[in-house]
Design a protein around this motif. Structure first.
Motif, PDB file in Angstrom:
ATOM      1  N   LYS A   1      27.735 -69.342  19.642  1.00  0.00           N
ATOM      2  CA  LYS A   1      28.337 -68.585  20.502  1.00  0.00           C
ATOM      3  C   LYS A   1      30.018 -68.485  20.266  1.00  0.00           C
ATOM      4  N   LYS A   2      30.488 -69.725  19.990  1.00  0.00           N
ATOM      5  CA  LYS A   2      32.176 -69.926  20.007  1.00  0.00           C
ATOM      6  C   LYS A   2      32.129 -69.225  18.683  1.00  0.00           C
ATOM      7  N   GLU A   3      31.434 -69.111  17.407  1.00  0.00           N
ATOM      8  CA  GLU A   3      31.744 -68.496  16.369  1.00  0.00           C
ATOM      9  C   GLU A   3      31.579 -66.785  16.734  1.00  0.00           C
ATOM     10  N   ILE A   4      30.696 -66.483  17.229  1.00  0.00           N
ATOM     11  CA  ILE A   4      30.542 -65.018  17.890  1.00  0.00           C
ATOM     12  C   ILE A   4      31.717 -64.461  18.296  1.00  0.00           C
ATOM     13  N   GLU A   5      32.408 -65.395  19.338  1.00  0.00           N
ATOM     14  CA  GLU A   5      33.695 -65.056  19.995  1.00  0.00           C
ATOM     15  C   GLU A   5      34.802 -64.861  18.984  1.00  0.00           C
TER      16      GLU A   5
ATOM     17  N   LYS B   1      33.062 -54.037  16.692  1.00  0.00           N
ATOM     18  CA  LYS B   1      31.898 -53.341  15.625  1.00  0.00           C
ATOM     19  C   LYS B   1      30.957 -54.537  15.301  1.00  0.00           C
ATOM     20  N   CYS B   2      31.196 -55.815  15.752  1.00  0.00           N
ATOM     21  CA  CYS B   2      30.635 -57.023  15.430  1.00  0.00           C
ATOM     22  C   CYS B   2      28.976 -57.064  15.917  1.00  0.00           C
TER      23      CYS B   2
ATOM     24  N   PHE C   1      16.592 -63.346  11.159  1.00  0.00           N
ATOM     25  CA  PHE C   1      16.865 -62.140  11.639  1.00  0.00           C
ATOM     26  C   PHE C   1      18.217 -62.081  11.530  1.00  0.00           C
ATOM     27  N   VAL C   2      19.287 -62.810  11.196  1.00  0.00           N
ATOM     28  CA  VAL C   2      20.686 -62.879  11.010  1.00  0.00           C
ATOM     29  C   VAL C   2      21.093 -62.933   9.770  1.00  0.00           C
ATOM     30  N   ASN C   3      21.992 -62.279   9.263  1.00  0.00           N
ATOM     31  CA  ASN C   3      22.940 -62.599   7.850  1.00  0.00           C
ATOM     32  C   ASN C   3      24.110 -63.126   8.321  1.00  0.00           C
ATOM     33  N   VAL C   4      24.521 -64.169   7.511  1.00  0.00           N
ATOM     34  CA  VAL C   4      25.898 -64.806   7.522  1.00  0.00           C
ATOM     35  C   VAL C   4      26.535 -64.423   6.624  1.00  0.00           C
ATOM     36  N   LYS C   5      27.858 -64.256   6.880  1.00  0.00           N
ATOM     37  CA  LYS C   5      29.066 -63.951   5.893  1.00  0.00           C
ATOM     38  C   LYS C   5      30.235 -64.968   6.182  1.00  0.00           C
TER      39      LYS C   5
ATOM     40  N   TYR D   1      28.509 -63.350  11.898  1.00  0.00           N
ATOM     41  CA  TYR D   1      27.060 -62.998  11.930  1.00  0.00           C
ATOM     42  C   TYR D   1      26.625 -61.400  12.211  1.00  0.00           C
ATOM     43  N   TYR D   2      25.571 -61.157  11.445  1.00  0.00           N
ATOM     44  CA  TYR D   2      25.200 -59.768  11.544  1.00  0.00           C
ATOM     45  C   TYR D   2      23.639 -59.618  11.602  1.00  0.00           C
ATOM     46  N   PRO D   3      23.450 -58.631  12.321  1.00  0.00           N
ATOM     47  CA  PRO D   3      21.932 -58.852  12.549  1.00  0.00           C
ATOM     48  C   PRO D   3      21.250 -57.695  11.407  1.00  0.00           C
ATOM     49  N   THR D   4      20.206 -58.095  11.082  1.00  0.00           N
ATOM     50  CA  THR D   4      19.579 -57.429  10.112  1.00  0.00           C
ATOM     51  C   THR D   4      18.963 -56.107  10.682  1.00  0.00           C
TER      52      THR D   4
END
Length: 74
Positions: free
Chosen positions: A8-12, A21-22, A43-47, A62-65
């Motif tokens: 959650k902190k990383e998504i913030e 756009k994230c 179900f999630v790609n990480v860059k 994080y990006y959804p597939t």
């Protein structure tokens, strides 16, 4: 700190850098629904995006597939 709180902190951080756009709403909703790490990983790609001079200084974005996007639209 447990894994969900860290994500959650990383998504913030990602939302602050990338803006709207994230797709943070989809990711947070899916994060609340999963019970195992393997579900999240499937179900999630990480860059990784570097922010410092050292190789390990990077943010996880994080990006959804495509499959997750299809599931969330139903």
């Amino acid at each position: 700190m447990n894994v969900k709180e860290r994500i959650k902190k990383e998504i913030e951080i990602q939302k602050n850098i990338e803006g709207e756009k994230c797709q943070d709403k989809i990711l947070l909703e899916f994060l609340n629904a999963v019970t195992m790490q393997s579900q999240w990983d499937s179900f999630v790609n990480v860059k990784f995006h570097p922010y410092g001079k050292l190789s390990y200084e990077c943010h996880r974005f994080y990006y959804p597939t495509k499959e997750l996007l299809k599931l969330m639209k139903q």
